[in-house]
Design a protein around this motif. Structure first.
Motif, PDB file in Angstrom:
ATOM      1  N   TRP A   1      -7.418   4.164  -3.864  1.00 20.78           N
ATOM      2  CA  TRP A   1      -6.422   5.438  -4.979  1.00 20.78           C
ATOM      3  C   TRP A   1      -5.445   4.340  -6.073  1.00 20.78           C
ATOM      4  O   TRP A   1      -5.358   5.049  -6.506  1.00 20.78           O
ATOM      5  CB  TRP A   1      -5.559   5.600  -3.823  1.00 20.78           C
ATOM      6  CG  TRP A   1      -4.834   4.512  -3.104  1.00 20.78           C
ATOM      7  CD1 TRP A   1      -4.411   3.339  -2.029  1.00 20.78           C
ATOM      8  CD2 TRP A   1      -3.250   5.159  -2.748  1.00 20.78           C
ATOM      9  NE1 TRP A   1      -3.762   2.947  -1.919  1.00 20.78           N
ATOM     10  CE2 TRP A   1      -2.500   3.904  -1.650  1.00 20.78           C
ATOM     11  CE3 TRP A   1      -1.905   5.572  -3.120  1.00 20.78           C
ATOM     12  CZ2 TRP A   1      -0.976   3.571  -1.692  1.00 20.78           C
ATOM     13  CZ3 TRP A   1      -0.763   5.445  -3.459  1.00 20.78           C
ATOM     14  CH2 TRP A   1      -0.198   4.097  -2.852  1.00 20.78           C
TER      15      TRP A   1
ATOM     16  N   ASP B   1      -2.582   1.278   3.764  1.00 16.43           N
ATOM     17  CA  ASP B   1      -1.874   1.221   2.930  1.00 16.43           C
ATOM     18  C   ASP B   1      -0.023   1.081   3.245  1.00 16.43           C
ATOM     19  O   ASP B   1       0.428   1.150   4.381  1.00 16.43           O
ATOM     20  CB  ASP B   1      -2.023   2.689   1.979  1.00 16.43           C
ATOM     21  CG  ASP B   1      -2.035   3.641   3.781  1.00 16.43           C
ATOM     22  OD1 ASP B   1      -2.232   3.984   4.328  1.00 16.43           O
ATOM     23  OD2 ASP B   1      -1.292   4.658   3.015  1.00 16.43           O
ATOM     24  N   GLU B   2       0.679   0.561   2.141  1.00 14.88           N
ATOM     25  CA  GLU B   2       1.748   1.315   2.239  1.00 14.88           C
ATOM     26  C   GLU B   2       2.599   0.230   3.635  1.00 14.88           C
ATOM     27  O   GLU B   2       3.334   1.328   4.053  1.00 14.88           O
ATOM     28  CB  GLU B   2       2.334   3.027   2.387  1.00 14.88           C
ATOM     29  CG  GLU B   2       1.909   3.477   1.183  1.00 14.88           C
ATOM     30  CD  GLU B   2       2.117   4.886   0.885  1.00 14.88           C
ATOM     31  OE1 GLU B   2       2.541   5.344   0.128  1.00 14.88           O
ATOM     32  OE2 GLU B   2       2.140   5.490   1.860  1.00 14.88           O
TER      33      GLU B   2
ATOM     34  N   TYR C   1      -5.344  13.980  -6.494  1.00 18.71           N
ATOM     35  CA  TYR C   1      -4.431  14.175  -4.790  1.00 18.71           C
ATOM     36  C   TYR C   1      -3.948  15.569  -5.152  1.00 18.71           C
ATOM     37  O   TYR C   1      -3.377  15.537  -6.163  1.00 18.71           O
ATOM     38  CB  TYR C   1      -3.125  13.402  -5.717  1.00 18.71           C
ATOM     39  CG  TYR C   1      -2.709  11.501  -3.988  1.00 18.71           C
ATOM     40  CD1 TYR C   1      -4.646  10.927  -4.156  1.00 18.71           C
ATOM     41  CD2 TYR C   1      -2.614  11.092  -3.228  1.00 18.71           C
ATOM     42  CE1 TYR C   1      -4.380   9.876  -3.676  1.00 18.71           C
ATOM     43  CE2 TYR C   1      -2.102  10.453  -2.908  1.00 18.71           C
ATOM     44  CZ  TYR C   1      -3.588   9.131  -3.318  1.00 18.71           C
ATOM     45  OH  TYR C   1      -3.820   8.294  -2.086  1.00 18.71           O
TER      46      TYR C   1
HETATM   47  C1  ACM Z   1      -1.802   6.375   0.366  1.00 21.15           C
HETATM   48  O1  ACM Z   1      -1.629   7.644  -0.906  1.00 21.15           O
HETATM   49  N1  ACM Z   1      -0.503   6.034   0.748  1.00 21.15           N
HETATM   50  C2  ACM Z   1      -2.862   6.222   0.350  1.00 21.15           C
END
Ligand code: ACM
Length: 301
Positions: free
Chosen positions: A147, A80-81, A172
């Motif tokens: 997500w 991710d990211e 979350y």
């Molecule tokens: C994420 O919230 N970066 C998976």
């Protein structure tokens, strides 16, 4: 210890992003060779592992340690990211991308991820990655943790992947669970007990055949807002009971009122166990306003 309690821990080591601490320890793992500080802040950083053979060898070595420690079938390798600023700025990385016949940096991330996923597969393990890894080409055997709600899951299911639903923001649990004035710090907006209870793990538009590839759900408990274990408990309980029912009870057994009726007994168990649970879902909410005659009016909110 976990196995004796029928718990299987799935470790996550994030590649190629969220890697600033690794690059601070071993600067050659990064693109520039420079040593960053270890980040003490949250969010996305641009220190990515350099996508080359030397980094891959290092990551494989990390995976050897991880596999020795964790007997789980699944190993999460993040993905991710991964902001590609450093990769894009590097002639060396761009040349490597072209040599591999790849068109863009997402495909290069896909190549890196696939190499690590194949290494895990050779050792009988299955890679899990966040849904960003779908932007490159990754093996169909990789499990996608979704997500980005619902697009990530829909795309993953259409591509034939098994999927774990970890939808943001509903799952979350670092989000506030009420708008009460005494709610501890959290991420806006509110994701209440009822929001979690009403969560549907099958994204709209998924066919019945696709839905069979949904392995389960995951609550994410990023701890930036939780300086103490009591705060962690406050964030988890009782929303985790709502998610457990979503995950493990047939839809026909679902009913918010029935869940609420069973909550006092559940909260009693938390109390007996010394768990610092949130009672926000049951607390009266009210607002104070000055009335026309300058008296205070109480208004339920
Ligand atoms: C994420 O919230 N970066 C998976």
């Amino acid at each position: 210890y976990a196995a004796e309690r029928f718990i299987e821990i799935v470790p996550e080591v994030d590649i190629p992003g969220h890697a600033q601490a690794a690059i601070a320890s071993y600067p050659w793992l990064g693109v520039s060779g420079k040593r960053p500080d270890v980040s003490t802040d949250w969010g996305v950083n641009t220190w990515l592992l350099k996508p080359d053979a030397r980094s891959l060898k290092f990551v494989d070595g990390v995976m050897d340690h991880v596999m020795a420690l964790f007997p789980s079938k699944y190993i999460h390798i993040g993905g991710d990211e991964a902001a590609k600023d450093q990769w894009k700025a590097s002639p060396e990385v761009r040349a490597h991308m072209q040599k591999l016949g790849l068109k863009n940096m997402d495909q290069l991330q896909g190549w890196f991820t696939t190499e690590v996923a194949n290494y895990l597969a050779k050792h009988g393990r299955t890679a899990v990655g966040w849904d960003e890894i779908l932007h490159g080409k990754v093996p169909a055997s990789a499990v996608i943790m979704s997500w980005h709600e619902p697009a990530g899951a829909v795309e993953a299911l259409q591509q034939g992947h098994d999927v774990v639903m970890a939808s943001s923001p509903t799952l979350y649990l670092d989000h506030y669970q009420s708008g009460l004035h005494d709610e501890p710090p959290g991420r806006p907006d509110v994701e209440s007990l009822k929001d979690v209870y009403d969560y549907d793990p099958v994204p709209s538009g998924a066919t019945a055949a696709e839905a069979r590839h949904i392995l389960g759900v995951q609550a994410n408990l990023w701890a930036e807002y939780m300086p103490t274990f009591a705060r962690v408990q406050h964030a988890v309980f009782p929303r985790i009971a709502a998610l457990a029912e979503v995950a493990w009870s047939p839809a026909s057994a679902h009913g918010w009122q029935g869940f609420l009726d069973r909550m006092p007994a559940e909260l009693g168990r938390y109390k007996a166990l010394g768990i610092d649970y949130a009672d926000s879902a049951f607390a009266p909410a009210f607002a104070l306003t000055a009335g026309a005659d300058n008296n205070i009016d109480f208004a339920p909110s």
